[in-house]
Design a protein around this motif. Structure first.
Motif, mmCIF file in Angstrom:
data_model
loop_
_atom_site.group_PDB
_atom_site.id
_atom_site.type_symbol
_atom_site.label_atom_id
_atom_site.label_comp_id
_atom_site.label_asym_id
_atom_site.label_seq_id
_atom_site.Cartn_x
_atom_site.Cartn_y
_atom_site.Cartn_z
ATOM 1 N N ALA A 221 62.288 -10.743 2.400
ATOM 2 C CA ALA A 221 61.930 -9.804 1.528
ATOM 3 C C ALA A 221 61.635 -8.458 2.202
ATOM 4 O O ALA A 221 62.375 -7.329 1.608
ATOM 5 N N GLU A 222 60.281 -8.258 3.357
ATOM 6 C CA GLU A 222 60.245 -7.288 3.749
ATOM 7 C C GLU A 222 61.705 -6.855 4.918
ATOM 8 O O GLU A 222 61.428 -6.079 4.501
ATOM 9 N N TRP A 223 62.175 -7.699 5.416
ATOM 10 C CA TRP A 223 62.886 -7.750 5.611
ATOM 11 C C TRP A 223 64.000 -6.564 5.404
ATOM 12 O O TRP A 223 65.099 -5.761 5.501
ATOM 13 N N ASN A 224 64.301 -6.898 3.287
ATOM 14 C CA ASN A 224 65.152 -6.314 3.109
ATOM 15 C C ASN A 224 65.231 -4.830 2.461
ATOM 16 O O ASN A 224 65.680 -4.180 1.976
ATOM 17 N N LYS A 225 63.971 -4.339 3.119
ATOM 18 C CA LYS A 225 63.268 -3.566 3.341
ATOM 19 C C LYS A 225 64.302 -2.397 4.103
ATOM 20 O O LYS A 225 64.343 -1.384 4.252
ATOM 21 N N GLY A 226 64.411 -3.016 5.100
ATOM 22 C CA GLY A 226 64.631 -2.682 6.147
ATOM 23 C C GLY A 226 66.318 -2.497 6.479
ATOM 24 O O GLY A 226 67.063 -1.997 5.717
ATOM 25 N N ARG A 227 66.816 -2.436 8.363
ATOM 26 C CA ARG A 227 68.082 -2.181 8.521
ATOM 27 C C ARG A 227 68.875 -4.163 8.144
ATOM 28 O O ARG A 227 70.164 -3.655 8.261
ATOM 29 N N ASN A 229 68.543 -5.260 5.289
ATOM 30 C CA ASN A 229 68.813 -4.391 3.896
ATOM 31 C C ASN A 229 70.115 -5.052 3.394
ATOM 32 O O ASN A 229 71.219 -4.118 3.624
ATOM 33 N N GLU A 234 68.701 -10.501 0.251
ATOM 34 C CA GLU A 234 67.945 -10.221 -0.905
ATOM 35 C C GLU A 234 67.934 -11.711 -1.955
ATOM 36 O O GLU A 234 66.276 -11.848 -1.812
ATOM 37 N N GLU A 325 64.313 -11.214 13.617
ATOM 38 C CA GLU A 325 64.785 -10.182 13.067
ATOM 39 C C GLU A 325 66.399 -9.610 13.964
ATOM 40 O O GLU A 325 66.508 -9.352 13.124
ATOM 41 N N SER A 371 76.283 -4.323 2.304
ATOM 42 C CA SER A 371 74.775 -4.246 3.209
ATOM 43 C C SER A 371 74.149 -2.941 3.214
ATOM 44 O O SER A 371 75.777 -1.983 3.627
ATOM 45 N N GLN A 372 73.551 -2.739 3.317
ATOM 46 C CA GLN A 372 73.860 -1.329 3.749
ATOM 47 C C GLN A 372 73.679 -0.397 5.219
ATOM 48 O O GLN A 372 74.008 0.678 5.268
#
Length: 473
Positions: A221-227, A229, A234, A325, A371-372
């Protein structure tokens, strides 16, 4: 209201949701299913959307309900069922009508059907649809192979039902005949690699760091806030946090470790090989799913060789997680580089002129690998000039320089610990081979010449040469 704008055959999960999506977006749709009882059930469940749905119990009734030229989407299992459905439709359709295969078809079949129907007066569209059940209902990514004229007839409907990324519809005409289904196949190959790499990282967390599913869910969940995403990261967090209703245990712990597959990953690996493009991460992911199916053999092998015991990793957990990550991100870059290289090769081979920046853009929403990261990828292909490989784009050179040391450390540590990492280790080997100016294939060429007189090139002269072991050497 007048006649329907489009028809749909096959009211399974994907077909039903796609039909509801079309109706909800203001387009009247006629529907048919071989099991006619399913038509009534579907219509009854449509609720407020019923006025935009025309239930049909025969193919003739379906054809009569649609405004010419009639576009009809087929949503049935790939292969023979599609050919059978097309054969039946030919009896009720007229020249200019459009048959649309919206399933996961092998693009070779799409090319064949396009050609076969061309002589009948009917038009064929191969339409790749990604996003699963949710995407079909609320907005998928749609990859189309068609003539411009046929696409123009259905474009307003497809634009309306597609996913939107910052207002841009995630649908495009990518080329003629099999182009759309080929791109969908490679999308799924990248999806295989992406999912396998995530699973390998999960394996390190579980078996190397001794983390609980709930702890892992927090990390993802934390990784999904960054690169990282993305949709797959998710849902990894979501499924790791989910509890089994029967036992109260984490659901991931009660699921057997056997992964299914429907063929598109295998097709993507085959096409890469056929086109002479290295796609090692995709191939490794397909192979890993095959090995996962051998559950009994793997249990026997564990008895014979042992599993090594836990824990496998030492040191600060936060440092290892940071490496995990970055390793996952580096592997993702390599997998996408391979997938887009396969599409570039196919574009030349089949004269499709695939718009690679557009493909990246329509994958930004709706599809499984959204993805982003895809925005940066689209920019790389739009920057101008012919990009030989995504790894050579300036932005990706910088990202790989930052992340590949972490991938290297993780692959090395998992190898020592006996933790399998087929896709991520393949991604690292691909990267190392790609950036090695002087490789080792000179020895292979010497051996080929020795046993088969195949000849070789020299670095001090042009032409074909043989070694001193041959008469002409």
């Amino acid at each position: 209201m007048g006649k329907a704008e489009i028809g749909l055959i096959g009211l399974g999960v994907m077909g039903s949701n796609l039909a509801l999506n079309i109706a909800e977006n203001g387009h009247k749709i006629a529907v048919f299913n071989r099991t006619t009882a399913r038509v009534g059930t579907f219509f009854e469940s449509a609720g407020a959307l019923q006025p935009r749905i025309v239930p049909c119990t025969t193919l003739a009734e379906l054809a009569e309900a649609i405004r010419p030229p009639r576009p009809i989407i087929i949503m049935v299992p790939a292969g023979k069922p599609v050919d059978e459905q097309i054969a039946m439709l030919r009896d009720v359709l007229s020249p200019g009508d459009i048959v649309i295969d919206g399933g996961n078809a092998n693009f070779h079949d799409t090319v064949r059907r396009f050609s076969e129907l061309g002589n009948s007066g009917l038009t064929f569209i191969g339409m790749g649809v990604s996003g699963g059940e949710e995407g079909a209902r609320h907005g998928p990514s749609i990859m189309v192979g068609a003539t411009p004229e046929a696409y123009a007839r259905v474009e307003p409907i497809l634009t309306a039902i597609s996913a939107k990324f910052e207002g841009e519809p995630c649908v495009a005409l990518l080329g003629p005949d099999g182009a759309g289904h080929f791109v969908k196949t490679i999308h799924n190959g990248i999806e295989y690699a992406d999912m396998q790499m995530i699973a390998e990282i999960y394996g390190v967390m579980r078996d190397g760091l001794g983390m609980s599913p709930d702890e892992m869910a927090g990390v993802f969940a934390e990784w999904n806030k960054g690169r990282l995403n993305s949709y797959l990261i998710e849902i990894a967090a979501t499924v790791l946090a989910a509890q089994d209703r029967q036992t109260g245990r984490p659901i991931v712990e009660v699921i057997i470790d056997r992964a299914g597959q429907k063929g598109t990953g295998k097709w993507s690996a085959i096409e890469a090989q056929t086109l002479g493009v290295s796609a090692t991460a995709i191939e490794a992911a397909v192979s890993a799913r095959i090995l996962s199916s051998l559950k009994d053999e793997r249990l026997a092998a564990e008895q014979a060789y042992g599993s090594g015991g836990l824990p496998k990793f030492e040191g600060r957990r936060d440092v290892v997680l940071r490496d995990l990550e970055l390793a996952l991100f580096a592997g993702k870059i390599a997998a996408y580089a391979q997938g887009f290289a396969v599409m570039a090769a196919a574009s030349k081979e089949y004269h499709w002129n695939l718009p690679l920046p557009t493909i990246a853009k329509i994958w930004r929403a709706g599809c499984i690998i959204r993805s982003q990261f895809l925005g940066t990828l689209a920019e790389a292909f739009e920057a101008g000039g012919e990009l030989a490989n995504l790894l050579m784009a300036p932005a990706f050179i910088e990202m790989m320089k930052e992340t590949h040391p972490s991938l290297r450390r993780i692959v090395a540590r998992t190898a020592e610990a006996g933790l399998p990492m087929p896709a991520l280790s393949s991604a690292l080997s691909y990267f190392d081979l790609y950036r090695q100016g002087r490789g080792t294939s000179n020895l292979i060429q010497a051996q080929r010449d020795f046993f088969g007189a195949h000849g070789f090139e020299r670095n001090d002269g042009k032409g074909a040469f043989h070694g001193p072991w041959t008469q002409s050497g």
